[in-house]
Design an enzyme around this catalytic site. Structure first.
Site, PDB file in Angstrom:
ATOM      1  N   ASN A  11      43.634  34.494  28.799  1.00 34.58           N
ATOM      2  CA  ASN A  11      43.743  34.949  30.187  1.00 34.58           C
ATOM      3  C   ASN A  11      44.701  36.146  30.224  1.00 34.58           C
ATOM      4  O   ASN A  11      45.888  36.006  29.876  1.00 34.58           O
ATOM      5  CB  ASN A  11      44.259  33.788  31.046  1.00 34.58           C
ATOM      6  CG  ASN A  11      44.367  34.168  32.508  1.00 34.58           C
ATOM      7  OD1 ASN A  11      44.838  35.255  32.815  1.00 34.58           O
ATOM      8  ND2 ASN A  11      43.953  33.293  33.395  1.00 34.58           N
ATOM      9  N   HIS A  14      48.274  38.507  33.340  1.00 28.50           N
ATOM     10  CA  HIS A  14      49.658  38.980  33.429  1.00 28.50           C
ATOM     11  C   HIS A  14      49.893  40.323  32.733  1.00 28.50           C
ATOM     12  O   HIS A  14      50.964  40.900  32.888  1.00 28.50           O
ATOM     13  CB  HIS A  14      50.631  37.888  32.992  1.00 28.50           C
ATOM     14  CG  HIS A  14      50.554  36.713  33.919  1.00 28.50           C
ATOM     15  ND1 HIS A  14      50.544  36.881  35.292  1.00 28.50           N
ATOM     16  CD2 HIS A  14      50.420  35.388  33.699  1.00 28.50           C
ATOM     17  CE1 HIS A  14      50.422  35.691  35.867  1.00 28.50           C
ATOM     18  NE2 HIS A  14      50.342  34.769  34.928  1.00 28.50           N
ATOM     19  N   ARG A  22      54.860  48.135  38.549  1.00 27.49           N
ATOM     20  CA  ARG A  22      55.348  49.512  38.658  1.00 27.49           C
ATOM     21  C   ARG A  22      54.309  50.469  39.219  1.00 27.49           C
ATOM     22  O   ARG A  22      54.566  51.665  39.299  1.00 27.49           O
ATOM     23  CB  ARG A  22      55.809  50.005  37.269  1.00 27.49           C
ATOM     24  CG  ARG A  22      57.064  49.346  36.779  1.00 27.49           C
ATOM     25  CD  ARG A  22      58.285  49.745  37.590  1.00 27.49           C
ATOM     26  NE  ARG A  22      58.621  51.139  37.417  1.00 27.49           N
ATOM     27  CZ  ARG A  22      59.447  51.587  36.482  1.00 27.49           C
ATOM     28  NH1 ARG A  22      60.032  50.756  35.661  1.00 27.49           N
ATOM     29  NH2 ARG A  22      59.705  52.860  36.377  1.00 27.49           N
ATOM     30  N   HIS A  47      41.400  36.100  36.417  1.00 31.89           N
ATOM     31  CA  HIS A  47      41.306  35.493  37.751  1.00 31.89           C
ATOM     32  C   HIS A  47      41.450  36.593  38.795  1.00 31.89           C
ATOM     33  O   HIS A  47      42.516  37.177  38.955  1.00 31.89           O
ATOM     34  CB  HIS A  47      42.430  34.454  37.889  1.00 31.89           C
ATOM     35  CG  HIS A  47      42.383  33.669  39.163  1.00 31.89           C
ATOM     36  ND1 HIS A  47      43.219  32.600  39.398  1.00 31.89           N
ATOM     37  CD2 HIS A  47      41.611  33.769  40.274  1.00 31.89           C
ATOM     38  CE1 HIS A  47      42.959  32.087  40.587  1.00 31.89           C
ATOM     39  NE2 HIS A  47      41.995  32.796  41.144  1.00 31.89           N
ATOM     40  N   ARG A  49      42.103  37.213  42.120  1.00 32.71           N
ATOM     41  CA  ARG A  49      42.605  36.454  43.275  1.00 32.71           C
ATOM     42  C   ARG A  49      42.304  37.205  44.562  1.00 32.71           C
ATOM     43  O   ARG A  49      42.187  38.427  44.585  1.00 32.71           O
ATOM     44  CB  ARG A  49      44.121  36.218  43.155  1.00 32.71           C
ATOM     45  CG  ARG A  49      44.496  35.279  42.023  1.00 32.71           C
ATOM     46  CD  ARG A  49      45.970  34.935  42.085  1.00 32.71           C
ATOM     47  NE  ARG A  49      46.234  33.931  43.099  1.00 32.71           N
ATOM     48  CZ  ARG A  49      46.407  32.633  42.859  1.00 32.71           C
ATOM     49  NH1 ARG A  49      46.401  32.171  41.627  1.00 32.71           N
ATOM     50  NH2 ARG A  49      46.620  31.794  43.842  1.00 32.71           N
ATOM     51  N   ARG A  53      46.694  40.136  43.312  1.00 33.59           N
ATOM     52  CA  ARG A  53      48.081  40.330  42.874  1.00 33.59           C
ATOM     53  C   ARG A  53      48.183  40.749  41.408  1.00 33.59           C
ATOM     54  O   ARG A  53      49.188  41.278  40.983  1.00 33.59           O
ATOM     55  CB  ARG A  53      48.912  39.074  43.127  1.00 33.59           C
ATOM     56  CG  ARG A  53      48.587  37.933  42.218  1.00 33.59           C
ATOM     57  CD  ARG A  53      49.521  36.769  42.427  1.00 33.59           C
ATOM     58  NE  ARG A  53      49.253  36.047  43.651  1.00 33.59           N
ATOM     59  CZ  ARG A  53      49.491  34.744  43.810  1.00 33.59           C
ATOM     60  NH1 ARG A  53      50.050  34.060  42.821  1.00 33.59           N
ATOM     61  NH2 ARG A  53      49.221  34.123  44.929  1.00 33.59           N
ATOM     62  N   GLU A  74      37.488  33.784  36.684  1.00 37.17           N
ATOM     63  CA  GLU A  74      37.998  32.690  37.523  1.00 37.17           C
ATOM     64  C   GLU A  74      38.019  33.183  38.956  1.00 37.17           C
ATOM     65  O   GLU A  74      38.472  34.305  39.234  1.00 37.17           O
ATOM     66  CB  GLU A  74      39.416  32.317  37.107  1.00 37.17           C
ATOM     67  CG  GLU A  74      39.488  31.650  35.770  1.00 37.17           C
ATOM     68  CD  GLU A  74      40.926  31.357  35.380  1.00 37.17           C
ATOM     69  OE1 GLU A  74      41.857  31.688  36.133  1.00 37.17           O
ATOM     70  OE2 GLU A  74      41.113  30.804  34.293  1.00 37.17           O
ATOM     71  N   THR A 105      47.440  28.445  39.960  1.00 35.54           N
ATOM     72  CA  THR A 105      46.515  27.413  40.444  1.00 35.54           C
ATOM     73  C   THR A 105      47.138  26.029  40.238  1.00 35.54           C
ATOM     74  O   THR A 105      47.276  25.567  39.110  1.00 35.54           O
ATOM     75  CB  THR A 105      45.180  27.530  39.674  1.00 35.54           C
ATOM     76  OG1 THR A 105      44.866  28.917  39.552  1.00 35.54           O
ATOM     77  CG2 THR A 105      44.075  26.817  40.405  1.00 35.54           C
ATOM     78  N   GLU A 155      36.392  22.354  33.401  1.00 31.06           N
ATOM     79  CA  GLU A 155      37.658  22.704  32.746  1.00 31.06           C
ATOM     80  C   GLU A 155      38.697  21.732  33.257  1.00 31.06           C
ATOM     81  O   GLU A 155      38.941  21.634  34.472  1.00 31.06           O
ATOM     82  CB  GLU A 155      38.059  24.153  33.051  1.00 31.06           C
ATOM     83  CG  GLU A 155      39.370  24.498  32.348  1.00 31.06           C
ATOM     84  CD  GLU A 155      39.648  25.981  32.214  1.00 31.06           C
ATOM     85  OE1 GLU A 155      38.691  26.766  32.074  1.00 31.06           O
ATOM     86  OE2 GLU A 155      40.832  26.348  32.244  1.00 31.06           O
ATOM     87  N   HIS A 197      45.715  25.460  31.436  1.00 29.60           N
ATOM     88  CA  HIS A 197      46.795  25.597  32.396  1.00 29.60           C
ATOM     89  C   HIS A 197      48.106  25.086  31.819  1.00 29.60           C
ATOM     90  O   HIS A 197      48.234  23.908  31.502  1.00 29.60           O
ATOM     91  CB  HIS A 197      46.532  24.914  33.742  1.00 29.60           C
ATOM     92  CG  HIS A 197      47.284  25.624  34.844  1.00 29.60           C
ATOM     93  ND1 HIS A 197      48.604  25.426  35.073  1.00 29.60           N
ATOM     94  CD2 HIS A 197      46.897  26.586  35.692  1.00 29.60           C
ATOM     95  CE1 HIS A 197      48.999  26.219  36.043  1.00 29.60           C
ATOM     96  NE2 HIS A 197      47.988  26.952  36.440  1.00 29.60           N
ATOM     97  N   GLY A 219      46.910  31.675  29.211  1.00 31.14           N
ATOM     98  CA  GLY A 219      47.372  33.004  29.599  1.00 31.14           C
ATOM     99  C   GLY A 219      48.871  33.181  29.562  1.00 31.14           C
ATOM    100  O   GLY A 219      49.401  33.900  28.716  1.00 31.14           O
TER     101      GLY A 219
END
Ligand code: PXP
Length: 247
Positions: A11, A14, A22, A47, A49, A53, A74, A105, A155, A197, A219
């Site tokens: 994942n 990030h 930035r 993901h 979202r 974000r 996702e 999540t 999952e 997760h 992730g």
């Protein structure tokens, strides 16, 4: 019974979180995807979202267009996301519950309350040969519902196990049993079983012993480890930990 290797979906959300912090155009999630492949990762998970974000629409489009590795998108159960999936055609989608205020999540989907809605939601997606995964808690009721809905994959949410494990609360041992029971049950029903997760290089080995699990999606800990080890090193270490306890 011969155990198969577990696929690792990385994942890369990030990577986008750091970029967005930035407002630059680096680090680039697509570059990350290429390194995931070089390091032996089996898929890319992202993901999209509702609040964008981290991963944004353009990332998903580029990831799919360059097709470095199979893309697992996702997403929440919304008509906006359904449309994006039908436009972008990822290899798989994983439906997750999404709350705007949450950091990540927090739990699995409650399938029992929305069987007809989810059946009709995934119908056009399945028609496009996109595999459908549902992110759920390890319970037989949820697994039965996933089967009725017509999912290809479940999952299993490993967050509760990871919370206890990180706190060194021995209750984690019972949770592993629950996850294993759920994996066996789902496998018997013909569902492919994935898990994810909160998994880290310390905790993943406890779960990779469960032979019915075919794929992990990991992730946060991989991207965190990559600060110290590099992305390639972090993926190689995770793959090694998965393998060590699997065989
Ligand atoms: N699987 C699903 C369905 C998720 O929602 C997430 C978090 O986006 C993950 C796996 C990966 O979790 P983590 O980042 O804690 O490894």
């Amino acid at each position: 019974m011969k155990l198969d290797e577990i696929r690792l979906g990385v994942n890369i959300d990030h990577v986008a979180t750091v970029r967005n912090a930035r407002g630059t155009n680096y680090p680039d999630p697509l570059k990350a995807a290429k390194i995931v492949k070089e390091a032996g990762g089996d898929g890319i998970t992202a993901h999209l979202r509702e609040d964008r974000r981290h991963i944004v629409d353009q990332d998903i489009i580029r990831l799919k267009k360059q097709n470095v590795l199979p893309l697992n998108l996702e997403m929440a159960v919304t008509s906006e996301m359904q449309k994006i999936a039908l436009d972008v055609l990822p290899n798989a989608i994983c439906l997750v519950p999404e709350k705007r205020e949450e950091r990540t999540t927090e739990g699995g989907l409650d399938l029992l309350s929305s069987i007809p809605r989810l059946r009709s939601f995934i119908e056009p997606i399945k028609k496009k040969d996109i595999r459908v995964s549902l992110f759920i808690e390890p319970s037989e009721e949820q697994i039965n519902a996933a089967k009725i809905i017509g999912a290809d994959i479940i999952e299993l949410h490993t967050g509760h196990f990871c919370d206890l494990f990180e706190k060194k609360d021995q209750g984690y041992i019972e949770v592993i049993k629950t996850l294993e029971k759920a994996a066996i049950y789902a496998h018997k029903l013909g569902l492919e079983v994935h898990a994810g997760h909160g998994l880290t290089t310390s905790s993943v080995g406890h779960i990779s012993k469960i032979q019915q699990i075919k794929e992990f999606n990991i992730g946060h800990s991989i991207i965190s480890d990559s600060i110290f080890l590099g992305l390639r090193g972090a993926i190689e270490l995770m793959k090694q930990k998965i393998k060590e306890s699997r065989f």
